[in-house]
Design an enzyme around this catalytic site. Structure first.
Site, short mmCIF file in Angstrom:
data_model
loop_
_atom_site.label_atom_id
_atom_site.label_comp_id
_atom_site.label_asym_id
_atom_site.label_seq_id
_atom_site.Cartn_x
_atom_site.Cartn_y
_atom_site.Cartn_z
N CYS A 57 20.06 0.69 -27.91
CA CYS A 57 18.77 1.90 -28.58
C CYS A 57 19.05 2.25 -29.43
O CYS A 57 17.71 2.80 -30.01
CB CYS A 57 19.68 3.12 -27.08
SG CYS A 57 19.43 1.86 -25.51
N CYS A 193 5.48 -29.30 -0.19
CA CYS A 193 6.09 -28.80 1.23
C CYS A 193 4.83 -27.28 2.20
O CYS A 193 4.43 -26.65 1.74
CB CYS A 193 7.16 -27.92 0.69
SG CYS A 193 7.56 -26.91 2.34
#
Length: 439
Positions: A57, A193
């Protein structure tokens, strides 16, 4: 020496206040202003959820400030100190620091920023979201390849409009999914598929609805065989669930339906299991209480004894007990508020509690203008029984007294310390001329 002390004091104050100051273009966001500034705003926001002790940070600060200055007048840049305002990040599954989220046109579904932590990358992502918002307001669509071209091509995710499915590969799977702070559902598919092709629009719709809560990905198992083999994928489509921090061995099979509504219901249930318990907020002003309660099915109010009647250790024991109960009932997504007894007379009058005994507890359904009062003991078992009955829709309720939401007086936030009686002033009689008879 005095100057040195002043410098050290100034440095200490700066450290306590967080990593950004009022001079920066980064807006400090809190429990009190997040709803009004971000959620209720028409502006595009990027928000950093941080902790002051976090090294990453601290490294981000200069780039984040630079991005904020560059975006000034175009979008808003904000930051939330999660050590002080944990409840702000709770709904967005913030579990690591820094976490950056972009709040675009749909504030209920913020977008995770996963790009490089540079001012340029941050600004580019925010501008891209701003462009989408403008296109949505104009009723148009953002440019990009159509989703139809992906059918049968082995690509199911992407950054195009309307596609929130993340394309996963052998190269990015571990980084994005494994040991992630996010919740993931991953579809392993094959381009040929038929069932996979039927699932595709449902998967995309679910990804959009779950945006900001659960991430949906798709991996072509015929191409990215390294990952597919790790999970022994033999049939298509196969869907796996990954909780935050999962490893390969932690993956679970998805056993829900294949309509988007089924996927959303299943994933939401898992998200609730993994979400942090709601924070027990001190009701120090109207905004805090309304933000915590108005949109919730129920809001639980605890009226704790005055600090002089129940010192810090005693009060913290009560708060710990409330936290334990909020953990047990977190799936209900209730709001939780505590106030000091007699500090909120209008609130107590609305619930017809207080004045004769603390602690006390009530539950408010603001939409129905109804409330219930804990009649049993203010202890672990008594509170659990009260909340359990509420979760089942049981319990005696009364209509809320007065019109609108109960009025909350502005009070100072508890400092976590023991209470102390106000010091009495000594009376100086030296200036009073009294004769002997008066003495």
């Amino acid at each position: 020496m005095a100057l040195i002390k002043l410098f050290i004091a100034t440095l200490a104050i700066t450290t306590v206040c967080g990593m950004y100051s009022k001079k920066d273009d980064v807006v400090e966001l809190t429990e009190a202003n997040f709803q009004s500034k971000v959620i209720n705003s028409d502006d595009i926001w990027i928000v950093e959820f941080y902790a002051p002790w976090c090294g990453h940070c601290k490294n981000l600060v200069p780039e984040y400030k630079k991005a904020a200055s560059a975006l000034k007048g175009i979008a808003k840049v904000g930051a939330v100190d999660m050590t002080q305002h944990q409840s702000v990040g709770g709904p967005y599954n913030v579990q690591g620091f820094p976490t950056l989220k972009i709040f675009g046109a749909d504030k209920k579904k913020p977008i995770d920023f996963n790009g490089q932590r540079t001012a340029q990358a941050i600004a580019d992502s925010v501008l891209a979201e701003a462009k989408k918002a403008v296109s949505a307001r104009l009723g148009g669509k953002s440019s990009g390849g159509g989703s139809q071209s992906n059918s049968g091509s082995g690509k199911r995710g992407g950054s195009g409009s309307g596609n929130d499915v993340v394309e996963l590969t052998d190269a990015n799977f571990e980084e994005l999914v494994l040991n992630s702070k996010d919740i993931w559902l991953v579809e392993f598919f094959a381009p040929w598929c038929g069932h996979c092709k039927s699932l595709e629009p449902q998967w995309k719709a679910a990804a959009s609805e779950l945006k900001g809560k659960v991430r949906l990905g798709a991996l072509d198992a015929t191409v990215h065989t390294v990952v597919a083999n790790k999970f022994a994928i033999r049939g298509f489509p196969t869907i796996k669930y990954f909780a935050p921090g999962s490893d390969v061995s932690d993956a679970q099979d998805y056993d829900g339906g294949r309509q988007s509504s089924d996927i959303v219901t299943w994933a939401t249930a898992r998200a609730q299991e993994n979400m942090p318990a709601p924070e027990i907020l001190e009701g120090i002003n109207q905004q805090v209480v309304e933000d915590a309660c108005k949109e919730k099915q129920l809001c639980i109010f605890a009226f704790l004894p005055h600090i002089l009647d129940c010192q810090a250790e005693c009060r913290n024991n009560y708060l710990a007990m409330l936290k334990e109960q909020s953990e047990k009932f977190k799936k209900n997504l209730w709001g939780w508020i505590w106030v000091e007894g007699a500090a909120q007379p209008a609130l107590e009058e609305s619930f017809e509690v207080g004045g004769f005994g603390y602690p006390a507890m009530t539950a408010l359904n603001f939409r129905k203008n109804k409330y219930a009062v804990l009649k049993g003991s203010f202890g672990k078992d008594g509170i659990h029984e009260f909340l359990r009955d509420l979760s089942y829709g049981k319990g005696r309720t009364s209509s809320l007294r007065g019109d609108g939401f109960p009025k909350i007086q502005k009070t100072e936030k508890w400092d976590g310390k023991d209470g102390a009686l106000p010091a009495e002033d000594d009376i100086d009689l030296s200036d009073i001329d009294l004769d002997k008879t008066e003495l």
